[in-house]
Design a protein around this motif. Structure first.
Motif, short mmCIF file in Angstrom:
data_model
loop_
_atom_site.label_atom_id
_atom_site.label_comp_id
_atom_site.label_asym_id
_atom_site.label_seq_id
_atom_site.Cartn_x
_atom_site.Cartn_y
_atom_site.Cartn_z
N VAL A 73 -124.80 18.98 -43.04
CA VAL A 73 -125.12 17.88 -43.96
C VAL A 73 -124.18 17.92 -45.17
CG1 VAL A 73 -126.88 16.95 -45.51
CG2 VAL A 73 -127.52 17.68 -43.19
N ALA A 74 -123.97 19.14 -45.71
CA ALA A 74 -123.13 19.26 -46.92
C ALA A 74 -121.69 18.79 -46.64
CB ALA A 74 -123.13 20.70 -47.40
N GLU A 75 -121.18 19.11 -45.45
CA GLU A 75 -119.79 18.69 -45.15
C GLU A 75 -119.70 17.17 -45.01
OE1 GLU A 75 -117.25 20.60 -45.50
OE2 GLU A 75 -118.43 22.43 -45.74
N HIS A 76 -120.73 16.54 -44.42
CA HIS A 76 -120.73 15.07 -44.39
C HIS A 76 -120.80 14.52 -45.81
CE1 HIS A 76 -120.77 13.14 -40.45
NE2 HIS A 76 -121.45 14.16 -39.96
N GLU A 77 -121.68 15.12 -46.62
CA GLU A 77 -121.85 14.58 -47.98
C GLU A 77 -120.55 14.63 -48.76
OE1 GLU A 77 -125.48 16.53 -49.21
OE2 GLU A 77 -126.59 14.68 -48.79
N ALA A 78 -119.79 15.71 -48.55
CA ALA A 78 -118.51 15.82 -49.26
C ALA A 78 -117.55 14.70 -48.81
CB ALA A 78 -117.89 17.19 -48.98
N LEU A 79 -117.47 14.46 -47.49
CA LEU A 79 -116.55 13.43 -47.01
C LEU A 79 -117.04 12.02 -47.38
CD1 LEU A 79 -115.30 14.63 -43.49
CD2 LEU A 79 -114.48 15.21 -45.76
N VAL A 80 -118.36 11.84 -47.30
CA VAL A 80 -118.94 10.54 -47.65
C VAL A 80 -118.62 10.20 -49.11
CG1 VAL A 80 -121.21 9.60 -48.26
CG2 VAL A 80 -120.76 10.32 -45.91
N ALA A 81 -118.74 11.21 -49.98
CA ALA A 81 -118.51 10.96 -51.41
C ALA A 81 -117.08 10.48 -51.64
CB ALA A 81 -118.80 12.22 -52.21
N GLU A 82 -116.12 11.16 -50.99
CA GLU A 82 -114.72 10.77 -51.26
C GLU A 82 -114.31 9.53 -50.48
OE1 GLU A 82 -111.59 13.40 -49.18
OE2 GLU A 82 -113.22 14.76 -49.63
N SER A 83 -115.10 9.15 -49.46
CA SER A 83 -114.76 7.98 -48.64
C SER A 83 -115.50 6.72 -49.10
CB SER A 83 -115.14 8.23 -47.17
OG SER A 83 -114.56 9.41 -46.70
N GLY A 84 -116.35 6.85 -50.11
CA GLY A 84 -117.12 5.69 -50.59
C GLY A 84 -118.07 5.17 -49.52
N ALA A 85 -118.65 6.09 -48.74
CA ALA A 85 -119.49 5.67 -47.61
C ALA A 85 -120.96 6.04 -47.81
CB ALA A 85 -118.97 6.32 -46.32
N ALA A 86 -121.34 6.31 -49.06
CA ALA A 86 -122.70 6.79 -49.32
C ALA A 86 -123.75 5.81 -48.82
CB ALA A 86 -122.87 7.06 -50.81
N ARG A 87 -123.40 4.52 -48.75
CA ARG A 87 -124.42 3.53 -48.38
C ARG A 87 -124.89 3.68 -46.93
NH1 ARG A 87 -119.58 1.27 -48.53
NH2 ARG A 87 -118.79 -0.17 -46.95
N TYR A 88 -124.14 4.41 -46.12
CA TYR A 88 -124.55 4.57 -44.71
C TYR A 88 -125.50 5.74 -44.49
CZ TYR A 88 -120.62 1.45 -44.11
OH TYR A 88 -119.77 0.39 -44.21
N LEU A 89 -125.69 6.59 -45.50
CA LEU A 89 -126.55 7.77 -45.32
C LEU A 89 -127.95 7.51 -45.87
CD1 LEU A 89 -124.53 11.02 -46.09
CD2 LEU A 89 -124.53 9.57 -44.07
#
Ligand SMILES: Cc1cc2nc3c(=O)[nH]c(=O)nc-3n(C[C@H](O)[C@H](O)[C@H](O)COP(=O)(O)OP(=O)(O)OC[C@H]3O[C@@H](n4cnc5c(N)ncnc54)[C@H](O)[C@@H]3O)c2cc1C
Length: 415
Positions: free
Chosen positions: A118-134
């Motif tokens: 989960v933490a590794e996704h959260e790191a990539l999501v944060a830098e990819s501007g993809a938080a809305r999909y989680l």
């Protein structure tokens, strides 16, 4: 001829995460797929980032379940009779890996990856501007019978020892969480730490866009053109040949197409799976993915509708789709949740790339200098893509890997 430090073959969630991790470490990376990013197996999963996973899927030990599967009455599994002789050695190995002591060993080997999932996704999501999909509402496993609930007591015990968050619920408490479910079950477990994705394709695309923003290049090409041009490797693309000293094979179920001609023969099988989206009737809604454990299907809220996903089908990867499991499980699914009309005319089919010991292969390819492997994530490729990306990038750049990669080495099949 274009030249890069690394070529990554396969732009699913695994290959895209690897390419992004390598680019973050300053390497020049070309990501090659025959199509756009995220449109293979990674397109159609249930969207659960299940860092809570402890035990792998196992070969059924209950004769009643086996007979139901053999008679093609089981909602959770299907098979093509003509495929069984080909997959028999794999099934025998899967059965051996399903013994209790082996299952515990797999759990221990896999834990370091799941712990970071989960933490590794959260790191990539944060830098990819993809938080809305989680969505951070965990996921819910439902049990229709006391016996089925009791059967997973061991999992809850181990979860307690490992500190993996979950809340066993009675029916009313589960209905308070998901009021649109019908009370056709007796027990539930809410795995609160899991995260779900409302559009797995959009997530992979977001990671691919971040990769491009860091200077990474995505090209279209056929990975089967990989060949050695000493001391490098070369792949033909629509933009011409690309060379690199290192190449990562992250082709999921298609990895053997490239590896076997190079003499790298690892025993991968596929468990095919299907999904179909349905509109919800009236105001019915789900806040998180739900597994109907004894019936072997999931319902997951997606941007496209309620995604109903099936269990395993043992059949050749490229054989025509046979989505018969829908006929077997739709009555149960409609009993549980007010599914309306299907969104698409036909179900989608994908192939989970699976090793019998339920571990992916991550690391160097035996006997082929410069070739790295990252495939075979089975039921957990969405979950483990970013953790795999970090691990292999650390291995390739000589950094200290965040966990011991030995349990994922191809050598377990070649020595
Ligand atoms: C029904 C279902 C439900 C699932 N649910 C979950 C879940 O909830 N959580 C979870 O963690 N996992 C889940 N999974 C598993 C997960 O989807 C897979 O493990 C994961 O998508 C594998 O990713 P990958 O990148 O290895 O492979 P893929 O996504 O298949 O990527 C491989 C890429 O290789 C490309 N390719 C193939 N051949 C060539 C070639 N010759 N040349 C160039 N490119 C090529 C393809 O186009 C593709 O883009 C589910 C799977 C299914 C089928």
């Amino acid at each position: 001829m274009a030249r890069a430090d690394v070529i990554v073959l396969g732009a699913g969630i695994v290959g895209t995460s690897i390419a992004l991790h390598l680019a973050k470490r300053g390497l020049s990376v070309v990501l090659i797929d025959r199509g756009p990013a995220g449109e293979g197996t990674s397109y159609g999963n249930t969207g659960i980032i299940e860092g809570n996973t402890i035990f792998p899927q196992v070969f059924p030990s209950d004769w009643k379940a086996l007979i139901r599967i053999a008679l093609k009455r089981a909602p959770e599994a299907n098979y093509h009779l003509s495929f069984l002789p080909r997959v028999a050695p794999w099934l025998a190995a899967f059965r051996a890996a399903s013994r209790p002591e082996r299952v515990m060993e797999t759990a221990e080997f896999m834990r370091p990856l799941f712990t970071r999932a989960v933490a590794e996704h959260e790191a990539l999501v944060a830098e990819s501007g993809a938080a809305r999909y989680l969505v951070r509402h965990g996921w819910l496993k439902l049990y229709r019978s006391d016996a089925a609930f009791a059967a997973q007591a061991r999992e809850l015990d181990v979860a307690a020892k490992l500190g993996i968050a979950n809340v066993p619920l009675d029916r009313d408490a589960a209905l308070a969480l998901e009021p649109s479910l019908a009370p056709v079950f007796r027990h539930a477990v809410h795995w609160t730490g899991a995260v779900s994705v409302t559009n797995p394709l959009a997530l992979t695309r977001a990671y691919a866009a971040r990769f491009a923003a860091l200077g990474g290049i995505k090209l279209t090409g056929d990975a089967r053109t990989l060949h050695r041009v000493d001391p490098s490797w070369s792949v033909d693309t629509t933009a011409g040949p690309v060379d690199a000293s290192d190449v990562v094979v992250a082709l999921g179920p298609w990895a053997p197409d490239v590896l076997e001609p190079l003499g790298v023969k690892l025993p991968l099988a596929v468990k095919r799976g299907y999904h179909r989206h349905f509109r919800a009737q009236g105001n019915a809604a789900l806040s998180r993915p739900v597994l109907d454990a004894e019936k072997g299907y999931c319902l997951a809220p997606m941007e496209q509708g309620i995604r109903l996903t099936t269990g395993a089908e043992f059949a050749a990867r490229d054989a025509a789709p046979t989505p018969v499991q829908f006929d077997r499980l739709l009555p149960s699914a409609r009993e549980l949740f007010a599914l309306g009309d299907p969104v698409e005319p036909q179900p989608w089919m994908g192939s989970r790339p699976c090793f019998a010991d339920s571990r992916p292969v991550i690391g160097r390819a035996p006997g082929q200098r410069g070739v790295w492997l990252a495939y075979g994530h089975g039921h957990w490729g969405l979950t483990l893509g970013p953790a795999t990306g970090r691990l292999i990038a650390e291995m390739m750049t000589g950094a200290t890997p965040f966990c011991d990669p030995k349990p994922y080495g191809a050598e377990r099949y070649t020595q």
